[in-house]
Design a protein around this motif. Sequence first.
Motif, PDB file in Angstrom:
ATOM      1  N   THR B  47       0.821  -1.205   0.000  1.00  0.00           N
ATOM      2  CA  THR B  47       0.000   0.000   0.000  1.00  0.00           C
ATOM      3  C   THR B  47       0.859   1.261   0.000  1.00  0.00           C
ATOM      4  OG1 THR B  47      -1.507  -1.264   1.385  1.00  0.00           O
ATOM      5  CG2 THR B  47      -1.984   1.063   1.125  1.00  0.00           C
ATOM      6  N   GLY B  72      -6.305  -4.062   4.676  1.00  0.00           N
ATOM      7  CA  GLY B  72      -6.100  -4.834   3.451  1.00  0.00           C
ATOM      8  C   GLY B  72      -4.769  -5.566   3.412  1.00  0.00           C
ATOM      9  N   GLU B  73      -3.835  -5.143   4.277  1.00  0.00           N
ATOM     10  CA  GLU B  73      -2.533  -5.810   4.350  1.00  0.00           C
ATOM     11  C   GLU B  73      -2.443  -6.776   5.516  1.00  0.00           C
ATOM     12  OE1 GLU B  73       0.801  -3.184   4.456  1.00  0.00           O
ATOM     13  OE2 GLU B  73       0.291  -2.254   2.550  1.00  0.00           O
ATOM     14  N   ALA B  75      -3.438  -9.823   6.206  1.00  0.00           N
ATOM     15  CA  ALA B  75      -3.016 -11.205   5.988  1.00  0.00           C
ATOM     16  C   ALA B  75      -1.565 -11.282   5.533  1.00  0.00           C
ATOM     17  CB  ALA B  75      -3.943 -11.864   4.962  1.00  0.00           C
ATOM     18  N   ALA B  76      -1.157 -10.355   4.679  1.00  0.00           N
ATOM     19  CA  ALA B  76       0.241 -10.335   4.233  1.00  0.00           C
ATOM     20  C   ALA B  76       1.171 -10.022   5.404  1.00  0.00           C
ATOM     21  CB  ALA B  76       0.419  -9.318   3.106  1.00  0.00           C
ATOM     22  N   GLU B  92     -11.156   0.159   6.655  1.00  0.00           N
ATOM     23  CA  GLU B  92     -12.218  -0.785   6.321  1.00  0.00           C
ATOM     24  C   GLU B  92     -11.764  -1.664   5.165  1.00  0.00           C
ATOM     25  OE1 GLU B  92     -15.852   1.248   5.385  1.00  0.00           O
ATOM     26  OE2 GLU B  92     -16.934  -0.600   4.948  1.00  0.00           O
ATOM     27  N   PHE B  93     -11.661  -2.941   5.430  1.00  0.00           N
ATOM     28  CA  PHE B  93     -11.329  -3.911   4.375  1.00  0.00           C
ATOM     29  C   PHE B  93     -11.747  -5.269   4.913  1.00  0.00           C
ATOM     30  CE2 PHE B  93      -9.080  -7.036   2.026  1.00  0.00           C
ATOM     31  CZ  PHE B  93      -8.923  -6.509   0.755  1.00  0.00           C
ATOM     32  N   TYR B  94     -12.510  -6.031   4.132  1.00  0.00           N
ATOM     33  CA  TYR B  94     -13.106  -7.258   4.652  1.00  0.00           C
ATOM     34  C   TYR B  94     -12.405  -8.512   4.166  1.00  0.00           C
ATOM     35  CZ  TYR B  94     -16.692  -4.000   6.022  1.00  0.00           C
ATOM     36  OH  TYR B  94     -17.340  -2.938   6.578  1.00  0.00           O
ATOM     37  N   PHE B  95     -11.974  -9.311   5.132  1.00  0.00           N
ATOM     38  CA  PHE B  95     -11.548 -10.678   4.840  1.00  0.00           C
ATOM     39  C   PHE B  95     -12.648 -11.621   5.333  1.00  0.00           C
ATOM     40  CE2 PHE B  95      -7.233  -8.817   4.912  1.00  0.00           C
ATOM     41  CZ  PHE B  95      -6.737  -9.350   3.732  1.00  0.00           C
ATOM     42  N   ALA B  96     -13.016 -12.591   4.489  1.00  0.00           N
ATOM     43  CA  ALA B  96     -13.986 -13.606   4.915  1.00  0.00           C
ATOM     44  C   ALA B  96     -13.228 -14.782   5.539  1.00  0.00           C
ATOM     45  CB  ALA B  96     -14.804 -14.073   3.720  1.00  0.00           C
ATOM     46  N   HIS B  97     -13.949 -15.570   6.351  1.00  0.00           N
ATOM     47  CA  HIS B  97     -13.378 -16.748   6.997  1.00  0.00           C
ATOM     48  C   HIS B  97     -14.247 -17.953   6.691  1.00  0.00           C
ATOM     49  CE1 HIS B  97     -10.607 -14.176   9.339  1.00  0.00           C
ATOM     50  NE2 HIS B  97     -11.590 -13.309   9.209  1.00  0.00           N
TER      51      HIS B  97
END
Lengths: 398, 398
Positions: B47, B72-73, B75-76, B92-97
């Motif tokens: 980013t 947004g970063e 997981a990385a 705000e950034f969505y990761f699903a599980h």
Amino acid sequence: METSRSPGLPALRRERVLAEMAASGLETVVLSTPESVHYATGHRSLTATLHRGPAVAAVVTAARTVLVVPAGEAAAAEEALGGTGDLVTYGEFYFAHADGSVTSGDYPDLPSALGAVLPKTPAQKPAEKPAQKSALKPVRKPAVEWGGLTRPPAALDGAPAADEWIRTVRAVKLPGEQELLRKAARLAEDAIAAALDQAAAGVTERELAAVIAGAMAAGGGEPGFVVVTSGERSALSDAYPADRACRPGDLVRFDVGCRYQGYWSDVARTAVVGPPDERRRRFYEALAAGQEAEFVMAKPGVRACDVFAAAVRAVEAHGGPRPYRRRHVGHAIGLSVYETPVIEPADETVLRPGMVFSLETPYYELGWGGMMAEDAGVVTEHGFELFTRTDRGLRVIP
Amino acid sequence: METSRSPGLPALRRERVLAEMAASGLETVVLSTPESVHYATGHRSLTATLHRGPAVAAVVTAARTVLVVPAGEAAAAEEALGGTGDLVTYGEFYFAHADGSVTSGDYPDLPSALGAVLPKTPAQKPAEKPAQKSALKPVRKPAVEWGGLTRPPAALDGAPAADEWIRTVRAVKLPGEQELLRKAARLAEDAIAAALDQAAAGVTERELAAVIAGAMAAGGGEPGFVVVTSGERSALSDAYPADRACRPGDLVRFDVGCRYQGYWSDVARTAVVGPPDERRRRFYEALAAGQEAEFVMAKPGVRACDVFAAAVRAVEAHGGPRPYRRRHVGHAIGLSVYETPVIEPADETVLRPGMVFSLETPYYELGWGGMMAEDAGVVTEHGFELFTRTDRGLRVIP
């Protein structure tokens, strides 16, 4: 090589800035981000890509433009201005001249250079012309793009913001800009296509990224970001490629962008190594339906937030992830990779012809993977006209 | 593909930061530039390369590291930390599980996230452990790298600066860093060599730049800047390549850099189309003598300013431009393209083994042209060891 370049583009952009200033009643605008300065003056700062902090600024009035650059960019800026504006430089950098003399920056730093070129208030104007109408006219504070200024000169204290204003000006792209954005988008999609040709189980993310960056660069693009993530890593969103080799069953997600003469692309494709299972196929088709809904909705008179709602509705209606949670499903793109309007619930901007968007419906599930297509195009009177031409479907790597 | 990568490098860098903190009596350091955060945590922000402004931060103590990144970063960053630190996210950034849940950022923005993770003062510590030694120990303000913070949280008010401190820590490169810098330098010099193979009268600057960027990218580098300027444009210093075709008699100046796993190169070569005239030959030889003097001087115990003086003396003594005016004739290089020490009159830093420099003696004469060689290498106990291997002489394009 540069047959697509519109030679009059810098002049047309400058004319657009002046016309919008007149329409908004602005006498003086101070620009401070490298992209806005590039837009208004034609000078693209190379220093700004290497250092953080303010590198360039421009003071724009109907009568003249004054460009402020680091001394090392003086000659390049002079060339870019081509007599259309004045140049003021700062910092220490020596150019020699044929007569044996040497020149360096005019001022020690950007704030002092910018402060020196700002228009004087009426009280500071020369007293010898008191009868002239212009001397009696009240001089308003310039409107300022604050975004690129970490140390604004005192002369700007209390000046109104022009950040939103210049974003709005830049949002409607001139035909020459659309042409460069189309070229940038095609460099990106063709680079992904070249990588897909070489993709196979055993090939690493980094190897595929090198193919993509190499193809964009060989085509005259400047690679900006090259996300190639595979397997569980495909869910990582903004991540650099790793040495991980693709394996059968992997999702492989490509999200890449380059600049072409300063204009960005942002294109994404997804592949699967071997035949996709049912969930992958269904989710991908639902996401594609969401992106397709954006293409249909993105026309003049529609609000950005309505495009967002249509995309989410379509993804959910087609059997995709439910709820489908996103902050945005696309953004304007130009001299910056993320511009406004943004295709998000809070953005009520009404779309206009000439606006260029990257539209996307990504899905990231940790432990499972990520998938998306992302494509740029332009809003026209007749609807959304895609720049990209390659297959947006879930590609199968044999 | 990544055979040269030292797998333990992130851990070794983190150890170095902690050791230097202990040596300096620092309990807590807050890092804010993407490069320093990458150095101390192993997380390289994607980013940060796309947006201006603060994107990441790290709070480092002997007990633990807390990394603050955009959602947004997340997981990385988790992958990069590999359990060596804690993660806090913002935005705000969505990761699903897999269980159907969705996660987004912990805090709305970086200042609030950073403020929340800063160490509490003793008064704010839980009262149930009053007898513990650690609760009684006075907690000092953290030292702060201010450079990347435009909106520092209030908890940092009045904290001492760590900008110079972290620059000094980063200045001595670990063997694994030297390896990556060597690789980056060789990608750049080999890319210039590929362009020289294709250079001829009639070939444009942009075409040569595409060869260079393509070669660096294909080798796994991320092209950073590709300056190819010819004829009078060769004097422009920091300028983008144009559509200008090389002509007989032209100087052609290449100044290029790429990143390899985050580490920069900055290498320059100069060519002439057809045989050089006497002035060009003489000036180039004098500039080469200046660069050679730097290679000889750049050893442990010598001050940066003394290397500068030796270079200027050698250029002038060998019949070069006189006076030879420069702000600097080289700079340290690493995760940033310009690091400290700088080879300039005011920098009295004593060189130490492990410092890596790009050394250069450029000359820019407007209306005539520009010429230079620039090469990187490392200061060792035995002297300056060049990373580059290609011919540094004035190359003749037939």
